[in-house]
Design a protein around this motif. Structure first.
Motif, mmCIF file in Angstrom:
data_model
loop_
_atom_site.group_PDB
_atom_site.id
_atom_site.type_symbol
_atom_site.label_atom_id
_atom_site.label_comp_id
_atom_site.label_asym_id
_atom_site.label_seq_id
_atom_site.Cartn_x
_atom_site.Cartn_y
_atom_site.Cartn_z
ATOM 1 N N SER A 475 0.837 -1.203 0.000
ATOM 2 C CA SER A 475 0.000 0.000 0.000
ATOM 3 C C SER A 475 0.866 1.245 0.000
ATOM 4 O O SER A 475 1.997 1.229 0.461
ATOM 5 N N VAL A 476 0.317 2.317 -0.535
ATOM 6 C CA VAL A 476 0.930 3.645 -0.490
ATOM 7 C C VAL A 476 -0.176 4.599 -0.069
ATOM 8 O O VAL A 476 -1.210 4.706 -0.743
ATOM 9 N N SER A 477 0.014 5.285 1.043
ATOM 10 C CA SER A 477 -1.038 6.171 1.537
ATOM 11 C C SER A 477 -0.440 7.478 2.023
ATOM 12 O O SER A 477 0.652 7.503 2.614
ATOM 13 N N ALA A 478 -1.147 8.571 1.766
ATOM 14 C CA ALA A 478 -0.712 9.875 2.257
ATOM 15 C C ALA A 478 -0.927 9.922 3.760
ATOM 16 O O ALA A 478 -1.989 9.539 4.267
ATOM 17 N N ILE A 483 4.019 13.736 2.370
ATOM 18 C CA ILE A 483 4.570 12.520 2.991
ATOM 19 C C ILE A 483 3.655 11.346 2.659
ATOM 20 O O ILE A 483 2.434 11.421 2.846
ATOM 21 N N VAL A 484 4.270 10.255 2.145
ATOM 22 C CA VAL A 484 3.513 9.029 1.911
ATOM 23 C C VAL A 484 4.084 7.920 2.787
ATOM 24 O O VAL A 484 5.284 7.881 3.072
ATOM 25 N N ARG A 485 3.189 7.062 3.218
ATOM 26 C CA ARG A 485 3.596 5.894 4.005
ATOM 27 C C ARG A 485 3.510 4.684 3.096
ATOM 28 O O ARG A 485 2.455 4.437 2.475
ATOM 29 N N VAL A 486 4.598 3.933 3.004
ATOM 30 C CA VAL A 486 4.692 2.805 2.081
ATOM 31 C C VAL A 486 4.865 1.523 2.891
ATOM 32 O O VAL A 486 5.749 1.447 3.760
ATOM 33 N N ARG A 487 4.031 0.540 2.600
ATOM 34 C CA ARG A 487 4.112 -0.764 3.288
ATOM 35 C C ARG A 487 4.627 -1.789 2.284
ATOM 36 O O ARG A 487 4.069 -1.954 1.199
ATOM 37 N N LEU A 488 5.705 -2.480 2.674
ATOM 38 C CA LEU A 488 6.413 -3.401 1.785
ATOM 39 C C LEU A 488 6.379 -4.807 2.370
ATOM 40 O O LEU A 488 6.687 -4.990 3.556
ATOM 41 N N PRO A 524 8.200 -3.197 15.185
ATOM 42 C CA PRO A 524 9.287 -4.182 15.005
ATOM 43 C C PRO A 524 8.834 -5.626 15.198
ATOM 44 O O PRO A 524 9.483 -6.551 14.702
ATOM 45 N N ARG A 525 7.716 -5.828 15.889
ATOM 46 C CA ARG A 525 7.237 -7.201 16.118
ATOM 47 C C ARG A 525 6.490 -7.755 14.916
ATOM 48 O O ARG A 525 6.201 -8.943 14.854
ATOM 49 N N ASP A 526 6.169 -6.876 13.954
ATOM 50 C CA ASP A 526 5.422 -7.289 12.760
ATOM 51 C C ASP A 526 6.395 -7.716 11.670
ATOM 52 O O ASP A 526 7.002 -6.887 11.009
ATOM 53 N N ARG A 527 6.555 -9.028 11.476
ATOM 54 C CA ARG A 527 7.493 -9.544 10.473
ATOM 55 C C ARG A 527 6.851 -9.645 9.089
ATOM 56 O O ARG A 527 7.508 -10.051 8.139
ATOM 57 N N SER A 528 5.585 -9.274 8.977
ATOM 58 C CA SER A 528 4.904 -9.445 7.692
ATOM 59 C C SER A 528 5.214 -8.331 6.706
ATOM 60 O O SER A 528 4.989 -8.490 5.504
ATOM 61 N N ALA A 529 5.726 -7.184 7.206
ATOM 62 C CA ALA A 529 5.971 -6.061 6.295
ATOM 63 C C ALA A 529 6.944 -5.073 6.910
ATOM 64 O O ALA A 529 7.120 -5.021 8.140
ATOM 65 N N PHE A 530 7.590 -4.287 6.045
ATOM 66 C CA PHE A 530 8.361 -3.121 6.443
ATOM 67 C C PHE A 530 7.522 -1.883 6.124
ATOM 68 O O PHE A 530 6.862 -1.830 5.077
ATOM 69 N N GLU A 531 7.565 -0.886 6.987
ATOM 70 C CA GLU A 531 6.870 0.367 6.711
ATOM 71 C C GLU A 531 7.850 1.524 6.760
ATOM 72 O O GLU A 531 8.676 1.614 7.681
ATOM 73 N N ASN A 550 6.357 7.505 -8.677
ATOM 74 C CA ASN A 550 6.303 6.212 -9.354
ATOM 75 C C ASN A 550 5.745 5.050 -8.546
ATOM 76 O O ASN A 550 5.193 4.109 -9.129
ATOM 77 N N VAL A 551 5.918 5.049 -7.240
ATOM 78 C CA VAL A 551 5.607 3.847 -6.457
ATOM 79 C C VAL A 551 4.105 3.751 -6.190
ATOM 80 O O VAL A 551 3.463 4.708 -5.723
ATOM 81 N N LYS A 552 3.555 2.562 -6.486
ATOM 82 C CA LYS A 552 2.125 2.314 -6.259
ATOM 83 C C LYS A 552 1.938 0.865 -5.809
ATOM 84 O O LYS A 552 2.831 0.016 -5.972
ATOM 85 N N ALA A 553 0.793 0.592 -5.254
ATOM 86 C CA ALA A 553 0.490 -0.754 -4.767
ATOM 87 C C ALA A 553 0.652 -1.774 -5.886
ATOM 88 O O ALA A 553 0.229 -1.545 -7.019
ATOM 89 N N GLY A 554 1.272 -2.903 -5.561
ATOM 90 C CA GLY A 554 1.496 -3.959 -6.538
ATOM 91 C C GLY A 554 2.861 -3.915 -7.184
ATOM 92 O O GLY A 554 3.299 -4.906 -7.788
ATOM 93 N N ASP A 555 3.554 -2.786 -7.067
ATOM 94 C CA ASP A 555 4.895 -2.685 -7.643
ATOM 95 C C ASP A 555 5.868 -3.593 -6.882
ATOM 96 O O ASP A 555 5.684 -3.875 -5.689
ATOM 97 N N VAL A 556 6.907 -4.021 -7.575
ATOM 98 C CA VAL A 556 7.998 -4.760 -6.936
ATOM 99 C C VAL A 556 9.210 -3.842 -6.865
ATOM 100 O O VAL A 556 9.651 -3.296 -7.879
#
Length: 783
Positions: A475-478, A483-488, A524-531, A550-556
């Motif tokens: 996800s990418v959210s304002a 400032i955008v918050r990106v979840r990887l 830090p306890r959430d191993r499913s994603a980096f934010e 350029n960065v949007k949801a679904g990108d690698v």
């Protein structure tokens, strides 16, 4: 008596049940049953040396082997300390026959006038270092670059021979002959019959590190004698015209310049040893690497899909399953190693392959991880003044071979087989490596461009910045103005590497290779994603602008890390968190950890406008009254002078934000304990070199015995890498801490943004990418 990496957990006489026959050490202590049974010529050691000595590494790290008559050392710190001190631990027995030969074999060698002398591998000081310095230049990264095209041409030519067959023995059909050809080319030796030279080389290995029986000893002696005569004839021919490009010709020219340093007997011995050293270890290392990669299909797929992983994969292969299992040393005085007293004159077998699996140095050491950040700390090449001079030639060859296989045979797999090894203590690689594939799936049949592709080869820089992993943008959210918050997340859904508060990742921004560092701001306890939260800088250098555009949801994306140079002390009594603007990102993760750990803490978060401050609502919900918000447009300023008026010896201050804010914080808490303040910078302001204002100076490398000049227009890092010294590097701006080295003497002009005030004042560490000597005085480094 010299104390070497003592282990307080081991007594002066560690043993775990005496051997049944009551074997004793030279000092009269009982030998444990496991130590008495140790036999490096057994199949267990040949198949997997680190596993074979796991019991020792974990329970009895230094033990005496009655069968060998050697003390065996198995842990990383002990072995590195031994390599570091080549006076106490003489290399003189490194090429001594581990199994003495009988009279008949000795007579055979004498008939060939065999007179192998000291070489770079087994020569003591003061003779060793002058010769090493005299002969080093052809091994530097710059000098090795022009060999790469020849290695690539050979690799392609040999793969061409079998690519349509669907099956090959990589050792017989490529991995022995190509490194041998490269070795001969590097040395300047005419290419002779490959099979004969291979027999010579194997005979030399068995003669030195093996356990041949009486009849085999005689056969081996004939091969070694012929090898010696061959080396002499080639050397004589070279002396007639020493103008060629090879290393031996270079040595002959150096002999004319330095006849007392580079002698006739030395050149003859180096000719023979060089042919073995320059190719056998590379051939074995590449065979081990391919075996290991094909045994780990995901790692093999990863480098096939992303060749930029190959340099670090080579380092991890050398660590996990290197071609040198052990080296030898001789103690020159009474010494203590790992808590065990060892008398002068003792022989040591230092099992470097075991050190490379030491959990104290390599987390989850048995795991094969081609993205391991400290893989290049491996000791396969040794360390210090006797570290293998040809290490970067070997690295370059291995990278080229892996690139050729990954491009042209990504569908290759191991065939059913049992791996066998030439029984010896030190050099190891499978005698055969059978692989198979479906030729119809060869990529070049459908995409001829595969043949033209080339992965970048890194020579002389085992850099962590070559290691990346793919992540998918969930996800990418304002989360505030600009400032955008990106979840990887991991593309395969598996947990991501663990991280601690203060960690950052490097995001590779597009095809240009540009990377920027962003602090992790999630849980830090959430191993499913980096934010991460990314501010669109007004004067972006390319990173934040690219992410916002350029960065949007679904990108690698490709990332590196996480790494941490802004550590949070989880055992603190009290924490004061100071954040300015986007500096809230690492602070938010630290505050989570403080709350979870029951630490007394407060957060002071400053910004120009509420609308531009990321995560305000989330922080307020999590931390309530512990959060103090200071908004400039509302007239609320953080008064650092009042905040830090009273020093608290039990508190730590963590600050991240604009340079002006950090300087104000530092000034306000100058009277606090030295290590109270910990900061993270996003921008370096001190790393630009102006040669007109800099001093040239020298660095002395204590462990390597070298003195290297650093020019006014040159960084210490560049000078080290030019001299063939391995040093990690990444940002080259004094921000990441990758290139840190220990300083033993001299005053450092610190220009990094990593060290604390107390660490700077101690002058015992420096970042080589930016920091320099104060006033031009010599710095002594632990390298």
């Amino acid at each position: 008596m010299t104390a070497v990496a003592p282990d307080p957990g081991v007594s002066k006489c560690p043993f775990h049940g005496a051997a049944p026959d009551a074997a004793l050490t030279p000092g009269g202590w009982p030998v444990s049953a496991r130590a008495a049974a140790f036999d490096p010529f057994e199949d267990g050691y040949q198949q997997d040396p680190p596993e074979y000595v796991r019991w020792a590494r974990e329970q009895e790290p230094v033990f005496y082997s009655p069968k060998l008559g050697y003390w065996v050392v198995t842990r990383y710190d002990d072995i590195k300390a031994i390599f570091r001190d080549n006076l106490t631990f003489s290399p003189s027995i490194a090429l001594e026959k581990i199994t003495p030969t009988g009279a008949e074999a000795n007579a055979v060698l004498e008939s060939y006038r065999y007179a192998m002398n000291r070489t770079l591998v087994n020569e003591d000081e003061p003779a060793h270092m002058p010769r090493r310095r005299a002969l080093m230049d052809p091994f530097t990264p710059e000098a090795l670059k022009h060999h790469e095209p020849m290695v690539r041409e050979l690799a392609r030519e040999y793969v061409d021979r079998f690519i349509d067959d669907g099956r090959a023995d990589l050792v017989d059909q490529m991995l022995w002959e190509v490194p041998l050809t490269v070795a001969l080319h590097f040395l300047g030796v005419p290419e002779e019959d490959m099979d004969t030279l291979r027999k010579y080389s194997i005979a030399h290995t068995v003669n030195t590190w093996g356990r041949p029986g009486p009849e085999e000893q005689v056969e081996v002696a004939h091969a070694v004698g012929k090898f010696w005569q061959f080396a002499g004839k080639v050397l004589d021919k070279m002396r007639g015209d020493p103008s060629g490009p090879g290393w031996m010709q270079y040595g002959i020219r150096k002999q004319q310049e330095l006849p007392d340093v580079v002698t006739d007997s030395y050149l003859h011995s180096m000719m023979m040893a060089g042919i073995v050293a320059a190719h056998e270890t590379t051939a074995n290392a590449t065979a081990n690497a391919m075996k290991l990669l094909l045994q780990h299909p995901q790692a093999w797929r990863d480098i096939c899909e992303d060749p930029s992983l190959i340099p670090n994969a080579v380092e991890e292969c050398l660590r996990h399953n290197g071609s040198v299992a052990a080296w030898r040393r001789l103690t020159t005085k009474d010494v203590t190693i790992g808590g065990v007293d060892i008398p002068a004159g003792s022989k040591l077998l230092i099992v470097t392959s075991s050190a490379n699996h030491d959990e104290h140095r390599f987390a989850d050491a048995d795991l094969f991880d081609i993205r391991r950040e400290n893989a290049s700390d491996q000791l396969t090449f040794g360390y210090g003044s006797h570290q293998c001079m040809g290490k970067n030639l070997a690295r370059m060859e291995m990278q080229v071979f892996l690139d050729e296989f990954a491009r042209r045979l990504p569908h290759m797999r191991l065939a059913e087989q049992r791996f066998t090894y030439v029984p010896n203590t030190s050099f190891r690689g499978p005698e055969h490596l059978y692989v198979e594939w479906d030729p119809a799936q060869n990529p070049e049949r459908h995409e001829p461009s595969v043949l033209k592709a080339r992965a970048t080869v890194r020579i002389g820089e085992p850099s962590s910045h070559a290691v990346s992993r793919a992540v998918i943008v969930e996800s990418v959210s304002a989360c505030a103005d600009r400032i955008v918050r990106v979840r990887l997340a991991s593309p395969d859904g598996k947990p991501l590497p663990g991280w601690a508060p203060g960690s950052h990742i490097d995001v590779i921004c597009g095809d240009s290779g540009l990377s920027r560092q962003y602090s992790l701001c999630g849980d830090p306890r959430d191993r499913s994603a980096f934010e991460i939260a990314v501010l669109r800088e007004q004067e972006s250098r390319g990173g934040s602008a690219w992410i916002h555009a350029n960065v949007k949801a679904g990108d690698v994306l490709k990332i590196r890390g996480p790494r941490n140079h802004f550590h949070f002390a989880a055992d603190s009594h009290r924490a004061i968190f100071i954040a300015g603007g986007i500096g809230i990102t690492p602070i938010s993760a630290m505050a989570r950890a403080a709350k979870a750990g029951g630490i007394d803490y407060t957060i002071h978060y400053s910004g120009r406008r509420r609308a531009s401050m990321a995560m305000l609502d989330e922080l307020a919900a999590l931390h309530g009254e512990r959060l103090n918000v200071h908004v400039l447009e509302e007239g609320s300023l953080n008064d650092f002078t009042s905040l830090f008026a009273l020093a608290d010896e039990h508190a730590h201050i963590y600050a991240c934000g604009p340079v002006g804010m950090l300087e104000a914080v530092a000034a306000s808490c100058a009277h606090w304990p030295e290590d109270a303040l910990r900061v993270e910078h996003f921008v370096s302001t001190k790393t630009t070199l102006d040669p007109s204002k800099e001093h040239a100076f020298e660095i002395e490398l204590k462990d390597s015995g070298l003195v290297i000049p650093v020019a006014a227009n040159q960084t210490v890092l560049a000078a080290l890498q030019q001299a063939n010294i391995d040093v990690q590097s990444d940002c080259r701006e004094g921000l990441c801490g990758s290139c840190e080295v220990r300083v033993l003497a001299g005053k450092v002009d610190h220009r990094d943004m990593v060290l604390t005030r107390a660490e700077r004042e101690a002058h015992n560490r420096m970042m080589t990418c930016c920091s320099r000597s104060c006033g031009g005085e010599r710095l002594v480094l632990e390298l």
